[in-house]
Scaffold this active site. Sequence first.
Site, mmCIF file in Angstrom:
data_model
loop_
_atom_site.group_PDB
_atom_site.id
_atom_site.type_symbol
_atom_site.label_atom_id
_atom_site.label_comp_id
_atom_site.label_asym_id
_atom_site.label_seq_id
_atom_site.Cartn_x
_atom_site.Cartn_y
_atom_site.Cartn_z
ATOM 1 N N ASN A 61 0.923 -8.710 -4.778
ATOM 2 C CA ASN A 61 0.944 -7.723 -5.850
ATOM 3 C C ASN A 61 1.767 -8.215 -7.052
ATOM 4 O O ASN A 61 2.950 -8.525 -6.899
ATOM 5 C CB ASN A 61 1.535 -6.435 -5.259
ATOM 6 C CG ASN A 61 1.899 -5.400 -6.288
ATOM 7 O OD1 ASN A 61 1.393 -5.394 -7.399
ATOM 8 N ND2 ASN A 61 2.791 -4.504 -5.902
ATOM 9 N N PRO A 82 11.882 -15.801 -0.621
ATOM 10 C CA PRO A 82 10.737 -15.950 0.300
ATOM 11 C C PRO A 82 10.207 -14.605 0.762
ATOM 12 O O PRO A 82 10.939 -13.611 0.841
ATOM 13 C CB PRO A 82 11.331 -16.749 1.464
ATOM 14 C CG PRO A 82 12.794 -16.443 1.426
ATOM 15 C CD PRO A 82 13.137 -16.268 -0.021
ATOM 16 N N ARG A 83 8.926 -14.584 1.088
ATOM 17 C CA ARG A 83 8.296 -13.358 1.600
ATOM 18 C C ARG A 83 8.992 -12.884 2.866
ATOM 19 O O ARG A 83 9.168 -11.683 3.087
ATOM 20 C CB ARG A 83 6.810 -13.619 1.864
ATOM 21 C CG ARG A 83 6.040 -12.430 2.415
ATOM 22 C CD ARG A 83 5.871 -11.359 1.391
ATOM 23 N NE ARG A 83 4.952 -10.307 1.840
ATOM 24 C CZ ARG A 83 4.664 -9.233 1.122
ATOM 25 N NH1 ARG A 83 5.217 -9.060 -0.064
ATOM 26 N NH2 ARG A 83 3.832 -8.327 1.573
ATOM 27 N N LEU A 141 16.255 -8.685 2.178
ATOM 28 C CA LEU A 141 15.096 -7.806 2.071
ATOM 29 C C LEU A 141 15.430 -6.639 1.148
ATOM 30 O O LEU A 141 16.546 -6.122 1.160
ATOM 31 C CB LEU A 141 14.703 -7.283 3.449
ATOM 32 C CG LEU A 141 13.387 -6.509 3.565
ATOM 33 C CD1 LEU A 141 12.203 -7.423 3.267
ATOM 34 C CD2 LEU A 141 13.242 -5.902 4.959
ATOM 35 N N GLY A 142 14.457 -6.223 0.341
ATOM 36 C CA GLY A 142 14.608 -5.019 -0.451
ATOM 37 C C GLY A 142 15.386 -5.188 -1.740
ATOM 38 O O GLY A 142 15.843 -4.187 -2.310
ATOM 39 N N GLU A 143 15.534 -6.414 -2.237
ATOM 40 C CA GLU A 143 16.294 -6.630 -3.473
ATOM 41 C C GLU A 143 15.460 -7.272 -4.575
ATOM 42 O O GLU A 143 16.008 -7.827 -5.524
ATOM 43 C CB GLU A 143 17.532 -7.486 -3.197
ATOM 44 C CG GLU A 143 18.581 -6.790 -2.338
ATOM 45 C CD GLU A 143 19.917 -7.512 -2.364
ATOM 46 O OE1 GLU A 143 20.911 -6.889 -2.773
ATOM 47 O OE2 GLU A 143 19.950 -8.703 -1.981
ATOM 48 N N GLU A 190 5.086 -5.303 -9.598
ATOM 49 C CA GLU A 190 6.538 -5.103 -9.664
ATOM 50 C C GLU A 190 7.130 -5.925 -10.805
ATOM 51 O O GLU A 190 7.911 -5.418 -11.621
ATOM 52 C CB GLU A 190 7.191 -5.481 -8.336
ATOM 53 C CG GLU A 190 6.853 -4.533 -7.197
ATOM 54 C CD GLU A 190 7.568 -4.910 -5.913
ATOM 55 O OE1 GLU A 190 8.030 -6.073 -5.799
ATOM 56 O OE2 GLU A 190 7.675 -4.056 -5.017
ATOM 57 N N GLU A 245 0.813 -1.208 0.000
ATOM 58 C CA GLU A 245 0.000 0.000 0.000
ATOM 59 C C GLU A 245 0.852 1.265 0.000
ATOM 60 O O GLU A 245 0.519 2.254 -0.670
ATOM 61 C CB GLU A 245 -0.940 -0.001 1.207
ATOM 62 C CG GLU A 245 -1.994 -1.085 1.191
ATOM 63 C CD GLU A 245 -1.466 -2.445 1.638
ATOM 64 O OE1 GLU A 245 -2.219 -3.427 1.547
ATOM 65 O OE2 GLU A 245 -0.297 -2.528 2.086
#
Length: 424
Positions: free
Chosen positions: A333, A270-271, A307-309, A336, A66
Site C-alpha cells: 500500500n 523491514p516488513r 512494529l507500528g512506527e 500511508e 484491509e
Amino acid sequence: MTRPPLLLRTYGGLANLAAPLLFRRIRDRLVAHGTSPARARERLGHATLPRPAGRLIWIHGASVGETLSALPLITALRAQEDPPRILVTSGTASSAEIMAKRLPAGALHQFAPLDSKRALRRFHAHWQPDLLVLMESELWPQMIQTAPCPVVLLNARLSARALARWQSLGPSAAYILRRLALIVTQTEATAAGLRALGVAPDRIRTGGNLKAAAPPPDAAPAALAQITAALTDRPRWLAAATHPGEEDLLLAAHRQLLKSHPDLCLILAPRHPERGDRIAQMATGLTLTRRSAGEAPTAQVYLADTLGEMGLWYRKAPLAFVGGSLTPNGGHNPWEGAALGCALLTGSHLTNCAQDWQTLTDADAARTDLTADTLLPALQDLLATPAAARAMGARAAAVTARQGDDIARTVADLNALMPAKATP
C-alpha cells in the site's frame, strides 16, 4: 436460497475437514508472534469478548492494510446519532496489535473465524451481526453463505486474472455473488468485470479508495522530537516494508549514494521487524544503529526494526521506496506515505496493489516499475533535485485527500441494509 452447486459443496466439505489441522498451524504462527493461546482460539469462533448491546456491523479484512482501510468508514459510522457497534476481524497478529491501538470507542477486534461451518456457527451464535462487510477481495464462500444478515463487499479490488478465475467457476461464482447485497468497487474496470459475471447493475457501483482515505499512521510526539533532533538536517530516504532479497539491493544502492551524499541516512524499515538481526549482518562496510536497541539515527543506516512506527519514518523521510516490489511479493500500500507527502518509488511486482500505484503515477505522484538496475538512478535523481521530490510528495498528498469523498454515501448505503433496531 437454492442448494449450492457441487463445486461449493465440495469446497465446504474439504474446508470443514481441514479446519482442525489448519487451526493448529495458524495457532502456532499467532502464538509465535505474541498472541495468547486463548485469543488464537477466536479462529475457531470462540469469542473472548462479550457482544455489546445494540446493532452490530461485522467488518472483515485480511490483515493490516484491509483493516486500516476500514478506519475512515468506522469513524463515520460511529459519528452518527445512533451509531452501531463495530466488530472488526482479521487473520494476523500484526493487524490485531495495530487495531488495538487505532480502533475508536465502540469498535473492537477479534480474529476471524476459519471458513468452516463449526467455527462460523459458534461465531454467529455469539456475535449475531446485523450486517457483514467484507473488504477488498475477502470472498470466503462459507462465511458468505452462512451469514445471518446482508453481506456487502467494499473497496472491491479484483484484477483481470482474478475476474477470469471467477468466470471459470461458472454457477458457483454466480451463487456466491448473488448473495452480496451491495458491491462498491475501487475502479470501474472491477465493476464492469463483476457485471459481466452476472452481478445486477443496481447492486454494484464504483466508489473511492477507502485504503487511501484511511488516516496516516500516528507518531508519538516525544519520539518524533527525538528522531528529529538526532537526524538534524541530514538528507535521508526511507526503505519501507522491505522483504528478503530486497535489503541487499537497497544497501548496495545506499553505498553508491553515499559517494555523492556522504551524510545521507537510510531508514530501513523491514516488513517483518523480527528479521532485524539478519538485515544488520548485511550492512557490511556501513555504520548502523537500531531502533529496537533504543539507539538514535546517527549512523549511515538506521534499522527501524520495530512494529507500528511507520508514522515516524514517513514523517521524517521526504523520499520513500516501498518494498515487496523488487521481488515477487505483490507490493504494498502506498497511501500511508502518500498521505504524509512522501515522494514514492516502488518496483514492478505490484499484483496486490497495482491500481493504487497507477492512481498515483497517473498524477505524477510516484515512480513505479523500478528494477535492481533502475533503482539507483531514480534515487540519485530525486536526491539531487529535492524541490522535484517535494513537488511529487505534494501531488501524492493531494491525490490521497480526494479519495474519501464517497464515505458519506457508503454510510447511507450500509444504514439502509441494517435493521432500524438491534436483532433480539
